[in-house]
Scaffold this active site. Structure first.
Site: not given
Length: 182
Positions: A62, A72, A132, A168
């Site tokens: 992603h 991130k 994250y 995904d």
């Protein structure tokens, strides 16, 4: 904190500097000043937690595009994961290159993921939890993804993929258009 550059431009492994005593240890997991001193964007807009029941689970790949591109800082707080990033910046010398790093609750390691890097991971243990710190708000209209098994990247996942979301599983494969073609 110790910042180790990776083979991908602007991506870093971040290790904690433990200060041990009879109780265990204390360490700083994030410091905006230290991130800025290494040329990294220290903004935190969200902090997300991902829990995964079974080893072999894959989440990713992603990323978000401008104006919602996100950084991130990824850390595994329970279990072990194999974390993968892909440089999606056309102007970068490491464009379309990828690396994988093992993050675990035991090694306390984090991976700094710059803007315009696709990110995903595979759990190597059952009951794996990932945190994250994200530098931009999740913005669905700017979300993009790559298929975890895209032959263009040929990512070598350590385990057989046992669990993955439909979303995904169905990202479009990357197709490179030769220069001069229509």
């Amino acid at each position: 904190m110790n910042f180790t550059p990776t083979a991908l431009k602007d991506a870093f492994i971040v290790d904690v500097e433990k200060k041990p005593d009879h109780r265990g240890f204390f360490a700083r997991g994030f410091c905006a000043q230290e991130f800025m001193a290494h040329g990294l964007k220290p903004t935190v807009a969200q902090c997300n937690i991902s829990f995964n029941h079974k080893k072999g689970t894959v989440r990713g790949m992603h990323y978000q595009v401008s104006p919602a591109a996100e950084t991130k800082l990824v850390r595994c707080t329970q279990g072990v994961i194999y974390d993968v990033i892909i440089d999606m910046r056309p102007e970068s010398p490491t464009f379309l290159s990828h690396i994988g790093v093992e993050l675990s609750a035991e090694n306390h390691r984090a991976l700094y993921v710059p803007e315009m890097f696709a990110h995903g991971y595979q759990t190597l243990t059952d009951e794996a939890e990932v945190i994250y710190q994200v530098g931009e708000f999740y913005t669905p209209g700017y979300e993009r993804g790559l298929r975890y098994n895209d032959p263009f990247f040929n990512i070598e996942w350590p385990l057989e993929v046992t669990h993955i979301s439909e979303k995904d599983l169905n990202w479009t494969l990357l197709e490179m258009i030769p220069v001069g073609s229509a």
